[in-house]
Design an enzyme around this catalytic site. Sequence first.
Site, short mmCIF file in Angstrom:
data_model
loop_
_atom_site.label_atom_id
_atom_site.label_comp_id
_atom_site.label_asym_id
_atom_site.label_seq_id
_atom_site.Cartn_x
_atom_site.Cartn_y
_atom_site.Cartn_z
N HIS A 57 -34.17 50.83 8.12
CA HIS A 57 -35.77 50.55 8.43
C HIS A 57 -36.50 49.78 7.24
O HIS A 57 -37.56 49.51 7.53
CB HIS A 57 -36.40 51.97 8.19
N HIS A 72 -40.40 46.19 5.27
CA HIS A 72 -40.37 47.56 5.63
C HIS A 72 -40.54 47.40 7.27
O HIS A 72 -41.46 46.97 7.60
CB HIS A 72 -41.44 48.11 5.16
#
Length: 151
Positions: A57, A72
């Site tokens: 992620h 992110h």
Amino acid sequence: MTIVTAPLAGRAIGLEAVPDPVFAGAMVGPGTAIDPVREPSVAVSPVDGVVVSLHPHAFVVVDPDGHGVLTHLGIDTVQLNGEGFELHVNKGDTVQRGQAVISWDPAAVEAAGKSPVCPVVALEAAPEALSAVVADGDVKTGDALFSWEKA
């Protein structure tokens, strides 16, 4: 000076609009955020450098000036345990700006109850070290997001 470019396409919204107090408060560092297009896509490296941190992620690339840039993919997406994310590089790899790092589907992240908004952060930077920060408007992959003065 380092030019940090958009790792994916979408709409720039600025860090203060990120639905997470740590990012919104720039506690990780200054930068901006992108509300991504809702289709399967590939997040690319925003700078030339070395991948020093890699998770399904999120990833950090450190450029030759020592600037670490965090991308992110979504908020609280660590809770998805990597499901729906495909890594294209390894930690320690040297990457070029625009090189594929992670494939993902922002619509699937949203369907799983998470925000697909993507902070792009200058780690450990002073806010005044950044200039020309794009905090609104449509961005394409590779568009300049901000400039980072050499420390």
